[in-house]
Design a protein around this motif. Structure first.
Motif, PDB file in Angstrom:
ATOM      1  N   PHE A 213     -26.582  39.162 -28.335  1.00 27.40           N
ATOM      2  CA  PHE A 213     -26.363  39.219 -26.896  1.00 27.40           C
ATOM      3  C   PHE A 213     -24.880  39.180 -26.533  1.00 27.40           C
ATOM      4  CE2 PHE A 213     -25.704  36.547 -23.020  1.00 27.40           C
ATOM      5  CZ  PHE A 213     -26.041  37.513 -22.086  1.00 27.40           C
ATOM      6  N   ASP A 214     -24.095  38.315 -27.177  1.00 27.16           N
ATOM      7  CA  ASP A 214     -22.675  38.203 -26.835  1.00 27.16           C
ATOM      8  C   ASP A 214     -21.795  39.146 -27.641  1.00 27.16           C
ATOM      9  OD1 ASP A 214     -22.922  37.004 -29.275  1.00 27.16           O
ATOM     10  OD2 ASP A 214     -21.745  35.221 -28.768  1.00 27.16           O
ATOM     11  N   GLY A 215     -22.413  40.122 -28.337  1.00 29.04           N
ATOM     12  CA  GLY A 215     -21.652  41.098 -29.109  1.00 29.04           C
ATOM     13  C   GLY A 215     -21.246  40.615 -30.477  1.00 29.04           C
ATOM     14  N   ARG A 216     -21.751  39.420 -30.901  1.00 28.49           N
ATOM     15  CA  ARG A 216     -21.405  38.838 -32.190  1.00 28.49           C
ATOM     16  C   ARG A 216     -22.643  38.786 -33.083  1.00 28.49           C
ATOM     17  NH1 ARG A 216     -17.633  39.988 -29.237  1.00 28.49           N
ATOM     18  NH2 ARG A 216     -15.618  39.104 -29.720  1.00 28.49           N
ATOM     19  N   ILE A 217     -22.536  39.193 -34.324  1.00 30.58           N
ATOM     20  CA  ILE A 217     -23.628  39.126 -35.283  1.00 30.58           C
ATOM     21  C   ILE A 217     -23.351  37.946 -36.206  1.00 30.58           C
ATOM     22  CG2 ILE A 217     -24.972  40.354 -37.021  1.00 30.58           C
ATOM     23  CD1 ILE A 217     -25.007  41.644 -34.286  1.00 30.58           C
ATOM     24  N   THR A 218     -24.046  36.824 -35.979  1.00 27.69           N
ATOM     25  CA  THR A 218     -23.774  35.606 -36.737  1.00 27.69           C
ATOM     26  C   THR A 218     -24.894  35.245 -37.696  1.00 27.69           C
ATOM     27  OG1 THR A 218     -24.751  34.202 -35.031  1.00 27.69           O
ATOM     28  CG2 THR A 218     -22.411  34.730 -34.819  1.00 27.69           C
ATOM     29  N   GLY A 219     -26.022  35.937 -37.595  1.00 24.82           N
ATOM     30  CA  GLY A 219     -27.140  35.637 -38.479  1.00 24.82           C
ATOM     31  C   GLY A 219     -28.096  34.597 -37.931  1.00 24.82           C
ATOM     32  N   GLY A 220     -27.790  34.033 -36.767  1.00 25.35           N
ATOM     33  CA  GLY A 220     -28.706  33.072 -36.157  1.00 25.35           C
ATOM     34  C   GLY A 220     -29.870  33.780 -35.477  1.00 25.35           C
ATOM     35  N   MET A 221     -30.906  33.020 -35.159  1.00 29.64           N
ATOM     36  CA  MET A 221     -32.077  33.610 -34.508  1.00 29.64           C
ATOM     37  C   MET A 221     -31.820  33.885 -33.030  1.00 29.64           C
ATOM     38  SD  MET A 221     -35.277  31.488 -36.140  1.00 29.64           S
ATOM     39  CE  MET A 221     -36.408  32.444 -35.123  1.00 29.64           C
ATOM     40  N   TYR A 222     -31.059  33.011 -32.376  1.00 28.20           N
ATOM     41  CA  TYR A 222     -30.856  33.187 -30.944  1.00 28.20           C
ATOM     42  C   TYR A 222     -29.630  32.394 -30.496  1.00 28.20           C
ATOM     43  CZ  TYR A 222     -33.117  28.597 -30.836  1.00 28.20           C
ATOM     44  OH  TYR A 222     -33.447  27.281 -31.062  1.00 28.20           O
ATOM     45  N   GLU A 223     -29.192  32.695 -29.284  1.00 32.37           N
ATOM     46  CA  GLU A 223     -28.183  31.919 -28.585  1.00 32.37           C
ATOM     47  C   GLU A 223     -28.801  31.450 -27.275  1.00 32.37           C
ATOM     48  OE1 GLU A 223     -25.243  34.904 -28.272  1.00 32.37           O
ATOM     49  OE2 GLU A 223     -24.386  34.515 -30.243  1.00 32.37           O
ATOM     50  N   SER A 224     -28.195  30.462 -26.639  1.00 27.51           N
ATOM     51  CA  SER A 224     -28.805  29.919 -25.427  1.00 27.51           C
ATOM     52  C   SER A 224     -27.722  29.453 -24.465  1.00 27.51           C
ATOM     53  CB  SER A 224     -29.728  28.747 -25.766  1.00 27.51           C
ATOM     54  OG  SER A 224     -28.986  27.675 -26.330  1.00 27.51           O
ATOM     55  N   ASN A 225     -28.154  29.168 -23.256  1.00 28.95           N
ATOM     56  CA  ASN A 225     -27.254  28.591 -22.269  1.00 28.95           C
ATOM     57  C   ASN A 225     -27.969  27.460 -21.549  1.00 28.95           C
ATOM     58  OD1 ASN A 225     -29.059  30.090 -20.534  1.00 28.95           O
ATOM     59  ND2 ASN A 225     -27.505  29.949 -18.941  1.00 28.95           N
ATOM     60  N   CYS A 226     -27.209  26.678 -20.823  1.00 30.55           N
ATOM     61  CA  CYS A 226     -27.765  25.644 -19.954  1.00 30.55           C
ATOM     62  C   CYS A 226     -27.010  25.714 -18.632  1.00 30.55           C
ATOM     63  CB  CYS A 226     -27.623  24.255 -20.562  1.00 30.55           C
ATOM     64  SG  CYS A 226     -28.301  22.921 -19.526  1.00 30.55           S
ATOM     65  N   ALA A 227     -27.755  25.907 -17.539  1.00 30.52           N
ATOM     66  CA  ALA A 227     -27.150  26.033 -16.214  1.00 30.52           C
ATOM     67  C   ALA A 227     -27.726  24.975 -15.280  1.00 30.52           C
ATOM     68  CB  ALA A 227     -27.392  27.429 -15.650  1.00 30.52           C
ATOM     69  N   VAL A 228     -26.870  24.421 -14.439  1.00 31.69           N
ATOM     70  CA  VAL A 228     -27.285  23.464 -13.406  1.00 31.69           C
ATOM     71  C   VAL A 228     -26.823  24.023 -12.070  1.00 31.69           C
ATOM     72  CG1 VAL A 228     -27.123  21.122 -12.520  1.00 31.69           C
ATOM     73  CG2 VAL A 228     -27.094  21.522 -14.994  1.00 31.69           C
ATOM     74  N   THR A 229     -27.768  24.224 -11.140  1.00 29.38           N
ATOM     75  CA  THR A 229     -27.430  24.803  -9.847  1.00 29.38           C
ATOM     76  C   THR A 229     -28.001  23.960  -8.714  1.00 29.38           C
ATOM     77  OG1 THR A 229     -29.376  26.255  -9.928  1.00 29.38           O
ATOM     78  CG2 THR A 229     -27.295  27.158 -10.724  1.00 29.38           C
ATOM     79  N   LEU A 230     -27.291  23.942  -7.614  1.00 27.33           N
ATOM     80  CA  LEU A 230     -27.751  23.326  -6.371  1.00 27.33           C
ATOM     81  C   LEU A 230     -28.031  24.461  -5.404  1.00 27.33           C
ATOM     82  CD1 LEU A 230     -28.191  20.675  -4.756  1.00 27.33           C
ATOM     83  CD2 LEU A 230     -25.823  20.897  -3.967  1.00 27.33           C
ATOM     84  N   GLY A 231     -29.235  24.464  -4.821  1.00 33.74           N
ATOM     85  CA  GLY A 231     -29.614  25.610  -4.022  1.00 33.74           C
ATOM     86  C   GLY A 231     -30.371  25.262  -2.762  1.00 33.74           C
ATOM     87  N   VAL A 232     -30.624  26.318  -1.988  1.00 28.54           N
ATOM     88  CA  VAL A 232     -31.372  26.221  -0.736  1.00 28.54           C
ATOM     89  C   VAL A 232     -32.495  27.245  -0.765  1.00 28.54           C
ATOM     90  CG1 VAL A 232     -31.270  26.493   1.770  1.00 28.54           C
ATOM     91  CG2 VAL A 232     -29.370  25.431   0.564  1.00 28.54           C
ATOM     92  N   THR A 233     -33.667  26.841  -0.291  1.00 21.54           N
ATOM     93  CA  THR A 233     -34.826  27.715  -0.200  1.00 21.54           C
ATOM     94  C   THR A 233     -35.201  27.891   1.258  1.00 21.54           C
ATOM     95  OG1 THR A 233     -35.656  26.912  -2.322  1.00 21.54           O
ATOM     96  CG2 THR A 233     -37.228  28.053  -0.912  1.00 21.54           C
ATOM     97  N   TYR A 234     -35.527  29.142   1.630  1.00 20.99           N
ATOM     98  CA  TYR A 234     -36.071  29.391   2.963  1.00 20.99           C
ATOM     99  C   TYR A 234     -37.480  29.950   2.820  1.00 20.99           C
ATOM    100  CZ  TYR A 234     -36.926  31.155   7.623  1.00 20.99           C
ATOM    101  OH  TYR A 234     -37.486  31.383   8.837  1.00 20.99           O
TER     102      TYR A 234
END
Length: 413
Positions: A213-234
């Motif tokens: 995904f990030d253009g790097r071939i490292t031999g791992g199965m996957y990469e991941s992220n963690c996001a924290v967001t504050l939001g509003v719903t209508y």
């Protein structure tokens, strides 16, 4: 690329439509226009990839933006389509194989990585690479508060886990190549209900991406992220569900058959003549002049308060819904038949939206609106009409949308 984007979007929208159809065929009491929402969040995120730990944690933090639209199909589950992303900061070394220029079947080695031309090479030979990306995904959502504690319309908070699958696109940016991968997504959201259809929410979410995904071939199965967001719903239109409270109510509703009564207007035989009109709207068909026989022992006149009708309103509106003229005509007829009669207009609001203070003012305005119609259009003396705002202190009907109402009662005749 554009064809794939269109395909993903069409599949996502088709999934939402299919889920809504399933909910309707299973007898859910929410119609297709109810419980839709749009959601926006802003926060921060971190990428977990090979060699990322060589960056300081502060350098790994990047902005995260999300925009979502969805629908709750029942009090317990719903679905949404979300766009989430913006940027990532990763780290690379010369000891690797990367996606890049058409060399070695589209791969390049670290020393030829075009990202090196856009970065500062550190003493250990590592260098930062930058990503701009977008992750589109469809998620299945669950309301833990309703699953565990039962559905309660007055509840202000909820905990919502979600899981789904999507499509992630990394844009060509500062030497990082363009990539397209399938993503797996998970999130946990805390939500608190605000007045006028708004919610505030805090969401923690993570996505799993394939190694390249990030253009790097490292031999791992996957990469991941963690996001924290504050939001509003209508929330659009009405939100909430009409759920039978016990077996007796369900039995009673089943006995009425498949016809749904929109509203009922009754001139009580104890307060009017021996035979009165019962006006009932069933599936948009109006039935008039259904005779109601009165027991001989019941007096034709009474001083007890008698309900003459109910005037319905749309959410957050002070003008009556259309199609209720016959109710006004019957109220005016009663007032003309009994010149000494007085009526009370009790305004109500539903508990799903607005604060108690706001709903009290709203219900009072609804009563004043009905009074103005009776005075100006039907020439009823305003001194014979009393307006009372109840707000949400009482809920006369089980269905929440029916409680956006003004109930007309004869109090002195």
């Amino acid at each position: 690329m554009k064809k794939m984007n269109k395909y993903i979007i069409v599949c996502a929208l088709s999934s939402l439509c299919f889920l809504n159809t399933v909910a309707q065929t299973k007898g859910n009491r929410s119609d297709i226009r109810s419980n839709w929402y749009i959601e926006m969040g802003v926060g921060a995120q971190v990428l977990f990839s090979a060699d990322a730990s060589k960056l300081s944690f502060g350098d790994r933090i990047t902005p995260s933006i999300s925009l979502a639209g969805g629908k709750w199909f029942s009090p317990y589950w719903g679905a949404r389509f979300q766009l989430q992303g913006y940027s990532f900061n990763g780290n690379s070394t010369t000891n690797g194989l990367y996606l890049g220029n058409p060399l070695n079947n589209g791969l390049v080695y670290g020393s030829n990585d075009p990202v090196r031309n856009e970065s500062v090479i550190r003493p250990d030979g590592s260098y930062r690479h930058y990503l701009r990306y977008m992750n589109m995904h469809v998620d299945f959502q669950v309301s833990l508060a309703n699953l565990i504690g039962g559905y309660k319309p007055e509840r202000k908070w909820d905990i919502i886990p979600a899981a789904g699958i999507g499509y992630a696109h990394a844009f060509a940016y500062k030497g990082t190549p363009k990539t397209n991968v399938i993503s797996t997504n998970f999130s946990l959201m805390g939500k608190y209900k605000l007045p006028k259809g708004f919610d505030v929410n805090l969401e923690v979410q993570s996505a799993l991406f394939p190694d390249q995904f990030d253009g790097r071939i490292t031999g791992g199965m996957y990469e991941s992220n963690c996001a924290v967001t504050l939001g509003v719903t209508y929330n659009f239109g009405s939100r909430g569900f009409a759920v039978a409270g016990n077996a007796a109510r369900r039995k009673h509703r089943a006995a009425r058959g498949s016809r749904k009564v929109r509203y009922v207007q009754i001139l009580n035989p104890e307060a009017a003549e021996r035979k009165v009109e019962v006006i009932r709207t069933v599936n948009d068909t109006v039935f008039i002049n259904k005779e109601v026989k009165v027991r001989e022992e019941v007096p034709a006149r009474s001083n007890e308060p008698v309900m003459l009708g109910s005037i319905l309103f749309d959410i957050n509106r002070t003008v009556p819904m259309q199609g209720q003229e016959i109710t006004f005509v019957n109220i005016a007829k009663f007032m003309n038949d009994y010149p000494g009669a007085k009526i009370r207009l009790a305004g109500y609001a539903d508990q799903q939206t607005g604060t108690p203070q706001y709903n009290l003012k709203l219900s009072t305005k609804r009563g004043i609106s009905v009074k103005d119609i009776l005075v100006k259009k039907y020439n009823i003396d305003r001194k014979r009409i009393e307006v009372q705002g109840v707000g949400t202190d009482a809920q006369p009907y089980e269905q929440d949308k029916w409680n956006r109402v003004v109930i007309v009662t004869a109090v002195d005749f």
